[in-house]
Design a protein around this motif. Structure first.
Motif, short mmCIF file in Angstrom:
data_model
loop_
_atom_site.label_atom_id
_atom_site.label_comp_id
_atom_site.label_asym_id
_atom_site.label_seq_id
_atom_site.Cartn_x
_atom_site.Cartn_y
_atom_site.Cartn_z
N PRO A 151 0.82 -1.21 0.00
CA PRO A 151 0.00 0.00 0.00
C PRO A 151 0.86 1.26 0.00
O PRO A 151 1.93 1.30 0.60
N LEU A 152 0.39 2.31 -0.67
CA LEU A 152 1.13 3.55 -0.81
C LEU A 152 0.52 4.64 0.05
O LEU A 152 -0.68 4.64 0.33
N ARG A 153 1.36 5.60 0.48
CA ARG A 153 0.85 6.81 1.10
C ARG A 153 0.05 7.58 0.04
O ARG A 153 0.18 7.36 -1.15
N VAL A 154 -0.76 8.53 0.51
CA VAL A 154 -1.62 9.28 -0.41
C VAL A 154 -0.80 10.02 -1.45
O VAL A 154 -1.11 10.00 -2.64
N ASP A 155 0.28 10.67 -1.04
CA ASP A 155 1.09 11.43 -2.00
C ASP A 155 1.80 10.50 -2.97
O ASP A 155 1.92 10.80 -4.16
N ALA A 156 2.26 9.34 -2.48
CA ALA A 156 2.92 8.39 -3.37
C ALA A 156 1.93 7.79 -4.36
O ALA A 156 2.26 7.57 -5.53
N GLN A 157 0.71 7.55 -3.88
CA GLN A 157 -0.32 7.04 -4.78
C GLN A 157 -0.63 8.05 -5.88
O GLN A 157 -0.77 7.70 -7.06
N ARG A 158 -0.69 9.31 -5.50
CA ARG A 158 -0.98 10.37 -6.47
C ARG A 158 0.14 10.43 -7.51
O ARG A 158 -0.13 10.57 -8.72
N ASN A 159 1.39 10.33 -7.07
CA ASN A 159 2.51 10.33 -8.02
C ASN A 159 2.43 9.15 -8.98
O ASN A 159 2.71 9.28 -10.18
N LEU A 160 2.06 7.98 -8.44
CA LEU A 160 1.94 6.80 -9.29
C LEU A 160 0.86 7.00 -10.35
O LEU A 160 1.06 6.67 -11.53
N GLU A 161 -0.27 7.55 -9.95
CA GLU A 161 -1.34 7.81 -10.91
C GLU A 161 -0.89 8.79 -11.99
O GLU A 161 -1.20 8.62 -13.18
N HIS A 162 -0.13 9.82 -11.58
CA HIS A 162 0.38 10.79 -12.55
C HIS A 162 1.34 10.11 -13.53
O HIS A 162 1.32 10.40 -14.74
N VAL A 163 2.20 9.25 -13.03
CA VAL A 163 3.17 8.56 -13.88
C VAL A 163 2.45 7.65 -14.87
O VAL A 163 2.77 7.62 -16.07
#
Length: 245
Positions: free
Chosen positions: A24-36
């Protein structure tokens, strides 16, 4: 190229070394993944899988190190995008089979849905190489894509052939590609058996239609109109013609 953000809402975990998701990712890391992931779909859709990771990072507005933390190699990112695109097309083909009784209606619905959604620009190279001599030295697929210049001040958009370099193919990729080829094959066989599809049309031809009938244009309305017009022409070319005389 317009991507629906909801398509990426399930991307909530860090890929492991094989492109899977397990932590599981932190919220900011999840957001970065979605952007990538969104940026990768856009960049690869416009320029092909040969586009560098730096282009993906710039489009995602993150550092290239962030991209590599999520995906330790370009092959891993390419596999992730290709697998998702393959699954997307497979589901569209199954929907057409399940909801259309007439063979030609099912095939044309699948093609229209896939092209309208922008699917096909990101098909895995091994799927697009269906029918290519696998013994040939370093076989590649060449698929038309629209390259959009960085500036928008009246520049023309260049239609170019983007060479799809071979990528590492793993067992699960083969499984996903096989599922797509199987269900599209059923659409093709039904339409051919009904006498509505040219006898020489193959699954590879249908996939090529999807790959070529979805140009990436800057204006959504222009893109939709161009895709619809091109697909109408291609569908006419796929249909069988009565024998005269």
């Amino acid at each position: 190229m317009h991507i629906q953000s909801s398509h990426w809402s399930a991307a909530v975990a860090t890929p492991d070394g094989n492109g899977g998701r397990n932590t599981p990712l932190r919220v900011d890391a999840q957001r970065n993944l979605e952007h990538v992931l969104r940026a990768a779909r856009e960049v690869f859709g416009e320029l092909g899988y040969g586009a560098p990771m730096e282009d993906v990072a710039r489009r995602a507005r993150v550092g290239v190190g962030t991209v590599y933390r999520r995906f330790p190699s370009k092959d891993v990112l390419v596999r992730r995008i290709a697998e998702e695109e393959t699954a997307r097309l497979t589901e569209q083909a199954r929907t057409a089979l399940g909801q259309e009784d007439e063979p030609w209606s099912a095939l044309s619905r699948f093609l229209r849905t896939s092209v309208a959604s922008g699917a096909g620009r990101l098909l895995p190279p091994q799927v697009l190489r269906v029918g290519v001599d696998v013994d040939a030295e370093e076989p590649t697929a060449r698929v038309p894509h629209q390259r959009q210049p960085g500036a928008t001040g009246g520049q023309l958009h260049e239609l170019r052939l983007v060479e799809q370099r071979p990528v590492v193919v793993e067992e699960r990729e083969d499984s996903g590609a096989a599922a797509l080829l199987e269900v599209v094959g059923r659409l093709v066989d039904r339409a051919r058996a009904a006498g509505e599809l040219r006898a020489d049309v193959t699954v590879a031809d249908v996939l090529l239609v999807i790959a070529t009938a979805a140009p990436s244009l800057p204006d959504a309305a222009q893109q939709a109109a161009a895709s619809s017009r091109l697909l109408d022409i291609l569908l006419e070319g796929l249909r069988s013609r009565p024998t005269i005389g």
